[in-house]
Scaffold this motif. Structure first.
Motif, short mmCIF file in Angstrom:
data_model
loop_
_atom_site.label_atom_id
_atom_site.label_comp_id
_atom_site.label_asym_id
_atom_site.label_seq_id
_atom_site.Cartn_x
_atom_site.Cartn_y
_atom_site.Cartn_z
N ILE A 1 -2.81 -4.52 -10.33
CA ILE A 1 -3.01 -5.10 -9.17
C ILE A 1 -3.43 -6.55 -9.11
CG2 ILE A 1 -3.99 -5.18 -6.82
CD1 ILE A 1 -2.06 -2.59 -7.29
N ASP A 2 -2.39 -7.61 -8.67
CA ASP A 2 -2.95 -8.82 -8.42
C ASP A 2 -1.94 -9.28 -7.28
OD1 ASP A 2 -0.40 -9.69 -9.44
OD2 ASP A 2 -1.32 -10.40 -11.39
N ASN A 3 -2.27 -10.44 -6.70
CA ASN A 3 -1.36 -10.93 -5.52
C ASN A 3 0.14 -10.95 -5.82
OD1 ASN A 3 -1.31 -13.14 -7.04
ND2 ASN A 3 -2.73 -14.34 -5.39
N GLN A 4 0.50 -10.64 -7.16
CA GLN A 4 1.92 -10.65 -7.49
C GLN A 4 2.50 -9.48 -7.27
OE1 GLN A 4 3.47 -14.00 -8.50
NE2 GLN A 4 1.25 -14.41 -7.38
N VAL A 5 1.95 -8.42 -7.21
CA VAL A 5 2.44 -7.01 -7.09
C VAL A 5 2.73 -6.48 -5.81
CG1 VAL A 5 2.53 -4.56 -8.30
CG2 VAL A 5 1.62 -6.78 -9.56
#
Ligand code: F6R
Length: 364
Positions: free
Chosen positions: A265-269
């Motif tokens: 999880i990060d802000n790209q997923v």
């Protein structure tokens, strides 16, 4: 032909309400609110165990069916993909039953699994869309889905029709085993009978789902999360997205996140959550909060009662019509398929004929 639609898949997505209506009408009586199934090749009151098998989307329908049959009929159910089952040599007692699920009725692995199940003296019921198919001919009994021809390689309306049949089957088995009262049966069949017009309402939310697709189209990886009978629907969303848009996606049981996938999880997923109100709502919500706290972009499908809790942290909340908990998997399959469709259109892939895939896989 495609009529006014750009692709067969789009046309077939818009056939969900009619196909669900046609399929449910075959197996449940709206007047008495009772399920009427064709004659089964086994005695539901005595069957010790059911083995379900299929491939691809049909296998995901089987997994939903497993949740329903275990819950409503209290029969132990094993579900495995046909390519595994056929070589697994599972110990199966004589007198057991098998349920095969297939749109085409020609899938090689499912046919081979049927042969093995027959050798092990299981009675074979198939849920098939093509009445003259090999599977329909060679099973002991068949319950037909009434989806009509499906041209798009990615299964859409046949999948929800499979769910509708399996829902009726679960109710019928529950009644035969005296696990359900007439009253219970009425509540469940009422929920199912609402699905066709609610499906039409979901399709009216096309613009919102298209807007969500615009966010998803630039992602490299996408996670779909759900719990209970919505877990296989999360996998269906991921399968459809992979299949036609070529974006890597995974469907996970929301409760499994913390055992590994949360590391992604990060802000790209984008995290696509299936989180309607119901007994598992709070549990799913807290899994999503954990993902959000790690920068995850939560995009949730829910209903009016579930929306306020999600709105506190989710980037997008799409509010679907309210439907009985039992029928939720059928309704929630529609927006995830529609999402995959719109992402694929945005990416310009060949929606109806995705690369490397065939409509019917007749070789191993
Ligand atoms: C996915 C898809 C495939 C099929 C699978 C089984 O969109 O269409 O995964 O579900 O190949 O096919 P049938 O149902 O014909 O046995």
């Amino acid at each position: 032909g495609k009529g006014n639609y750009r692709h067969f898949m789009e046309k077939e997505l818009h056939e969900h309400p009619a196909v669900l209506g046609d399929t449910l009408r075959q197996y449940l009586d709206p007047r008495t609110l009772e399920v009427n199934l064709p004659r089964l090749p086994f005695d539901p009151a005595r069957v010790p165990r059911i083995t379900m098998t299929a491939c691809g989307s049909a296998f995901l329908a089987a997994q939903v069916g497993r949740y329903w049959i275990e819950q409503l009929a209290r029969i132990p159910v094993d579900a495995d993909v046909a390519s595994e089952l056929r070589y697994r040599d599972p110990p199966l007692a004589e007198g057991g039953a098998a349920i095969l699920v297939s749109q085409s009725g020609e899938t090689a692995d499912t046919m081979a699994a049927m042969k093995l199940l027959r050798e092990k003296q299981q009675s074979i019921l198939s849920v098939v869309n093509v009445p003259e198919s090999s599977m329909a001919r060679e099973s002991d009994a068949t319950v037909l889905t009434v989806a009509g021809p499906e041209i798009g390689v990615a299964s859409t309306k046949a999948f929800t029709a499979q769910l509708a049949v399996l829902a009726c089957l679960a109710i019928g088995l529950g009644r035969a085993r005296r696990e359900l009262t007439t009253l219970d049966e009425g509540v469940l069949t009422k929920a199912l009978l609402e699905v066709p017009h609610k499906a039409a309402e979901v399709l009216e939310q096309d613009a919102q789902i298209k807007a969500l697709a615009a966010e998803v189209a630039s992602a490299r990886d996408v996670l779909f999360l759900g719990r209970g009978a919505l877990f296989p629907i999360a996998m269906e969303g991921a399968l459809k997205l992979k299949e036609i848009s070529y974006i890597h996606a995974e469907g996970y049981a929301a409760g499994e996140m913390k055992h590994g996938p949360i590391a992604l999880i990060d802000n790209q997923v984008p995290v696509i959550a299936l989180c309607p109100s119901g007994p598992l709502y709070e549990k799913t919500l807290s899994n999503l909060q954990e993902a959000s706290a790690r920068g995850g972009r939560i995009m949730a499908f829910t209903d009016a009662a579930g929306a306020p809790g999600l709105a506190r942290f989710a980037e997008r909340v799409i509010v679907l019509p309210e439907v009985g908990v039992f029928a939720q998997p059928i309704l929630y399959a529609i927006p995830v398929q529609l999402l995959a469709y719109h992402v694929a259109v945005l990416k310009g892939t060949d929606v109806d004929q995705p690369r490397n895939l065939a409509k019917s896989v007749t070789v191993e």
